[in-house]
Enzyme design. Structure first.
Site, PDB file in Angstrom:
ATOM      1  N   HIS A 116       0.944  -1.708  -0.394  1.00 44.41           N
ATOM      2  CA  HIS A 116      -0.063   0.195  -0.127  1.00 44.41           C
ATOM      3  C   HIS A 116       1.402   0.974   0.210  1.00 44.41           C
ATOM      4  O   HIS A 116       0.848   2.688  -0.402  1.00 44.41           O
ATOM      5  CB  HIS A 116      -1.237   0.265   1.247  1.00 44.41           C
ATOM      6  CG  HIS A 116      -0.244   0.280   2.420  1.00 44.41           C
ATOM      7  ND1 HIS A 116      -0.506  -0.472   3.431  1.00 44.41           N
ATOM      8  CD2 HIS A 116       0.138   1.350   3.314  1.00 44.41           C
ATOM      9  CE1 HIS A 116       0.442   0.086   5.008  1.00 44.41           C
ATOM     10  NE2 HIS A 116       0.569   1.184   4.393  1.00 44.41           N
ATOM     11  N   ASP A 132       0.085  -7.542   1.115  1.00 44.33           N
ATOM     12  CA  ASP A 132       0.720  -6.110   1.715  1.00 44.33           C
ATOM     13  C   ASP A 132       2.522  -5.991   1.785  1.00 44.33           C
ATOM     14  O   ASP A 132       2.788  -5.774   1.963  1.00 44.33           O
ATOM     15  CB  ASP A 132      -0.078  -5.584   3.141  1.00 44.33           C
ATOM     16  CG  ASP A 132       0.014  -4.257   3.452  1.00 44.33           C
ATOM     17  OD1 ASP A 132      -0.118  -3.688   2.392  1.00 44.33           O
ATOM     18  OD2 ASP A 132       0.486  -3.370   4.163  1.00 44.33           O
ATOM     19  N   SER A 141       4.544   2.199   8.652  1.00 40.63           N
ATOM     20  CA  SER A 141       3.968   1.189   7.327  1.00 40.63           C
ATOM     21  C   SER A 141       5.701   1.144   5.923  1.00 40.63           C
ATOM     22  O   SER A 141       5.985   1.941   5.650  1.00 40.63           O
ATOM     23  CB  SER A 141       2.978   1.365   6.284  1.00 40.63           C
ATOM     24  OG  SER A 141       2.007   1.801   7.011  1.00 40.63           O
TER      25      SER A 141
END
Length: 303
Positions: free
Chosen positions: A48, A78, A159
């Site tokens: 992402h 992911d 992230s």
């Protein structure tokens, strides 16, 4: 005081080892963190973070910059793999651990670039294991199993960063903020390493499609005693027209074996559904109405 000193020394040592190896990345309109892993100029981040972009830049704590390109991304785990245009620009890689060996309460250290603050370090414990993270790619949905839950503070920008154990081994790739005081990380284990290797080799991850949704469930005591099996996967849904439905699997079946391997959770099924399983007969053993039933499904490719 001795315990505090010991704790501080551990966190500081992990931070000193990991922080130089975690970059702030900007890929297209996305930004986050990425971890330098073993390989020729290879970094791992979240899918992402890269979205649809193909090129970007990695910035390290010492001021070094490295142009990178996206080798491949897999939205359903992911995970994404980047490669530096000049591998010599990167620091030496992190050491990888095995998330399957983690225990609840174990010290972990998160390194990333939250809110644009490069090289930020937070520490906490593994506050939960075996969590599930729903993911989606187009019409395809999947659940990333065995996600690590931690109370080490995570914020936007973390992230793609590293979650390390007290020995400085990276055991997770931080992926999401779950709520107040909780963060999630994709585990570094045999399954995720296989995904990374496939992305490096092919640029994408082909997956086989079976068409079932299930949850862990205990095996009835009499069956458990006879077959030394204590848990399986109860099918909550069998998609109409799917390979599972065509093979005769039904809602309520308790799946015990897939591909002649015992399964105890959804990951046990999913890890057998990579590209090499497409079109190949897959034996499935279920418990139905107290009787063992064997079927053979032929997975199709997940589009």
């Amino acid at each position: 005081m001795d315990e505090l000193d010991s704790y501080s020394r551990t966190v500081s040592a992990v931070a000193a080892e990991i922080t130089p190896r975690v970059a702030a990345v900007r890929i297209g309109r996305g930004s986050g963190s990425a971890v330098v892993v073993p390989g020729d100029g290879v970094l791992v981040t979240n899918a992402h973070v890269v979205a649809e972009a193909r090129r970007g830049r990695a910035d390290f704590l010492d001021g070094a910059q490295a142009p990178v390109r996206v080798v491949g991304a897999d939205a359903l785990s992911d995970l994404a793999v980047l490669r530096a245009e000049r591998p010599a620009d990167l620091p030496s890689p992190v050491r990888l651990g095995d998330a399957d060996r983690l225990v609840v309460g174990q010290l972990v250290v998160a390194v990333g670039n939250p809110l644009g603050l490069v090289g930020s370090v937070t520490a906490g414990v593994v506050s939960g294991l075996g969590r599930s993270l729903p993911t989606r790619s187009g019409q395809a949905g999947r659940v990333v199993e065995d996600v690590i839950q931690t109370d080490a503070a995570l914020n936007p920008g973390n992230s793609g960063g590293a979650l390390a154990d007290s020995a400085g081994r990276v055991v997770g790739i931080n992926t999401a903020v779950a709520g107040m005081g909780l963060g999630l990380a994709v585990p570094v284990n045999a399954t995720t390493l296989r995904i990374v290797e496939t992305l490096l080799r092919e640029g994408r991850v082909r997956r086989a499609y079976l068409g079932v949704v299930g949850t862990p469930a205990p095996v009835p005591a009499d069956v458990a005693e006879r077959h030394s099996r204590h848990s399986g996967v109860r099918l909550a849904e069998v998609v109409a027209g799917s390979p599972a439905a065509l093979a005769g699997l039904r809602r309520g079946d308790l799946v015990l074996d897939v591909g002649r391997h015992p399964v105890h959770d959804a990951q046990g099924i999913q890890k057998q559904l990579f590209g090499d399983a497409v079109g190949v007969p897959l034996p499935v053993t279920v418990l139905r109405n107290g009787a063992m039933v064997d079927v053979v499904a032929v997975p199709t490719e997940l589009g």
